[in-house]
Design an enzyme around this catalytic site. Structure first.
Site, mmCIF file in Angstrom:
data_model
loop_
_atom_site.group_PDB
_atom_site.id
_atom_site.type_symbol
_atom_site.label_atom_id
_atom_site.label_comp_id
_atom_site.label_asym_id
_atom_site.label_seq_id
_atom_site.Cartn_x
_atom_site.Cartn_y
_atom_site.Cartn_z
ATOM 1 N N CYS A 126 0.839 -1.207 0.000
ATOM 2 C CA CYS A 126 0.000 0.000 0.000
ATOM 3 C C CYS A 126 0.875 1.259 0.000
ATOM 4 O O CYS A 126 1.570 1.542 0.986
ATOM 5 C CB CYS A 126 -0.920 -0.021 1.226
ATOM 6 S SG CYS A 126 -1.742 1.538 1.583
ATOM 7 N N CYS A 141 0.093 3.905 2.700
ATOM 8 C CA CYS A 141 0.488 3.399 4.028
ATOM 9 C C CYS A 141 1.933 3.773 4.330
ATOM 10 O O CYS A 141 2.286 4.027 5.493
ATOM 11 C CB CYS A 141 0.341 1.885 4.097
ATOM 12 S SG CYS A 141 -1.348 1.278 3.883
#
Length: 282
Positions: free
Chosen positions: A30, A33
């Site tokens: 991600c 993230c």
């Protein structure tokens, strides 16, 4: 800190009883993230223990992600007192993230009070007193901490110190309908009254000789409250209610309500006497 399904209860639920816990649901693939994670770690360091960061890799622990209905990451869930209280999805700018955290974290005075309550649970009264004094040094208007201190001082038979602390409470507490203050004031009033009263034996003899002597009965109830003998005190107060609701402006019923708050830890006693009072009023 990384958590798992097996450790989540300890790492998040139990830990959030002491400080707020932010759970960061993320995954190695991600991109956003990778921006949010380091920012959260930086802020955790900046706040120096006022909140805790716990991370959940959703690829490794899909059960946790499913339980909290995480549909997109990064997703952050904030916990306090063992339950989720707020959340957001995506990457927030640092200013917004700080604002989100500020809504969650207790101030230093609140942290001192939490430490005091923890010390009390562990039977460390002196340590609890030190934490409460520290909380009040940080925030002299922190009435909840001052009420804790008054209660602790009364339990230590330091009634003069308790009265001095009561004199420092703010008008919003002393002139309102604060349940804890009213209960502690009843206990302080009982201690004041006892200093001028005959012995408990003499008062019991007076009530036995004349059960309708409500002044003696109320004095006896105060003497019992001062000794924290709440059940016999409630018995005499209820008798006053039954005999004369108008006595001293319904003091029997009003004092019973305060005793219920004083004895709140004894749920069975309070429940039983609430039922008796309710029956007497109908």
């Amino acid at each position: 800190m990384n958590t798992t399904l097996a450790t989540f209860e300890n790492d998040v639920i139990e830990a959030s009883a002491l400080v707020p816990v932010l759970v960061d649901f993320w995954a190695p693939w991600c991109g956003p993230c990778k921006s949010l994670g380091p920012l959260l770690e930086k802020l955790e360091h900046d706040y120096a223990g006022r909140w805790r960061l716990v991370k959940v890799n959703v690829d490794e622990h899909p059960q946790l992600a499913a339980h909290f209905q995480v549909r997109s990451i990064p997703h952050v869930v904030a916990f306090a007192s063992g339950r989720p209280i707020d959340q957001f999805t995506g990457v927030l700018p640092e200013s917004q993230l700080r604002a989100f955290i500020e809504r969650l974290v207790p101030n230093p005075a609140q942290l001192e009070r939490r430490a005091a309550l923890q010390a009390l649970q562990e039977g460390q009264g002196a340590l609890a007193r030190d934490h409460l004094l520290a909380a009040l040094a940080l925030d002299p208007g922190f009435d909840e901490a001052r009420l804790d201190l008054i209660e602790l001082l009364l339990d230590e038979d330091r009634s003069d110190d308790a009265r001095r602390e009561a004199g420092l409470l703010s008008p919003k507490t002393t002139q309102g309908i604060d349940v804890r203050y009213n209960a502690l004031k009843t206990r302080l009033d009982a201690l004041d009254a006892v200093a001028e009263l005959p012995s408990t034996d003499a008062l019991e003899a007076a009530v036995a000789a004349d059960p309708a002597n409500l002044d003696a009965r109320f004095d006896l109830a105060n003497a019992l409250i001062a000794r924290r003998a709440y059940e016999p005190a409630l018995g005499h107060l209820l008798e006053i209610v039954k005999r004369d609701r108008s006595f001293r402006d319904d003091v029997g019923r009003k004092t019973m309500l305060s005793v219920f708050d004083l004895a709140a830890h004894d749920h069975a006693l309070v429940s039983a006497w609430r039922r008796k009072l309710s029956a007497a009023l109908h």
